[in-house]
Scaffold this motif. Sequence first.
Motif, short mmCIF file in Angstrom:
data_model
loop_
_atom_site.label_atom_id
_atom_site.label_comp_id
_atom_site.label_asym_id
_atom_site.label_seq_id
_atom_site.Cartn_x
_atom_site.Cartn_y
_atom_site.Cartn_z
N VAL A 1 109.55 3.27 -27.54
CA VAL A 1 110.26 2.23 -28.29
C VAL A 1 110.54 2.78 -29.69
O VAL A 1 109.63 3.27 -30.36
CB VAL A 1 109.41 0.94 -28.38
CG1 VAL A 1 110.10 -0.09 -29.27
CG2 VAL A 1 109.16 0.38 -27.00
N LYS B 1 100.79 2.76 -22.36
CA LYS B 1 101.60 3.96 -22.10
C LYS B 1 102.95 3.86 -22.78
O LYS B 1 103.89 4.55 -22.41
CB LYS B 1 101.76 4.17 -20.60
CG LYS B 1 100.44 4.55 -19.93
CD LYS B 1 100.65 4.98 -18.52
CE LYS B 1 99.32 5.44 -17.94
NZ LYS B 1 99.48 6.21 -16.74
N THR B 2 103.02 3.01 -23.82
CA THR B 2 104.25 2.86 -24.60
C THR B 2 104.05 3.50 -25.96
O THR B 2 103.14 3.13 -26.70
CB THR B 2 104.61 1.37 -24.78
OG1 THR B 2 104.80 0.78 -23.50
CG2 THR B 2 105.88 1.21 -25.61
N GLU C 1 105.03 6.24 -20.50
CA GLU C 1 106.02 5.74 -19.55
C GLU C 1 107.27 5.23 -20.26
O GLU C 1 108.33 5.14 -19.66
CB GLU C 1 105.42 4.62 -18.70
CG GLU C 1 104.37 5.11 -17.74
CD GLU C 1 103.75 3.98 -16.93
OE1 GLU C 1 104.05 2.79 -17.19
OE2 GLU C 1 102.95 4.31 -16.04
N ARG C 2 107.13 4.89 -21.53
CA ARG C 2 108.24 4.29 -22.27
C ARG C 2 108.11 4.63 -23.75
O ARG C 2 107.01 4.79 -24.26
CB ARG C 2 108.15 2.78 -22.09
CG ARG C 2 109.33 2.02 -22.55
CD ARG C 2 109.13 0.57 -22.27
NE ARG C 2 109.35 -0.09 -23.56
CZ ARG C 2 109.13 -1.34 -23.82
NH1 ARG C 2 108.63 -2.11 -22.90
NH2 ARG C 2 109.38 -1.84 -24.99
#
Length: 95
Positions: A92, A53-54, A89-90
């Motif tokens: 980067v 979920k990144t 969720e995140r």
Amino acid sequence: MESLKSLIKRKKKQTGLKRPLEIYELFEEWNRQSAEIFGHKKIRCHPKVLRGKTLIVAVEGAPQASELQLRQGQIIKKINAHFERSMVERIVFKL
């Protein structure tokens, strides 16, 4: 009679294309959200991969990365609302 939306959803599951098509749709939603943030200017920040979920996003410069980092929560909320579930969720950012 089955609706077109449910027919497409069923066919995606049957053919094994559900995940790749969701990722493609996620990348398109990212492009819409980032264009909205930068006022539809030509920018260079592109999603590269979804790991779990990144979401990994390539960004051209530090100023863009900083702006996107500040708005990360807002972007995640909009993406998840689009999918009606927790897809990301995140985020980067890679220079």
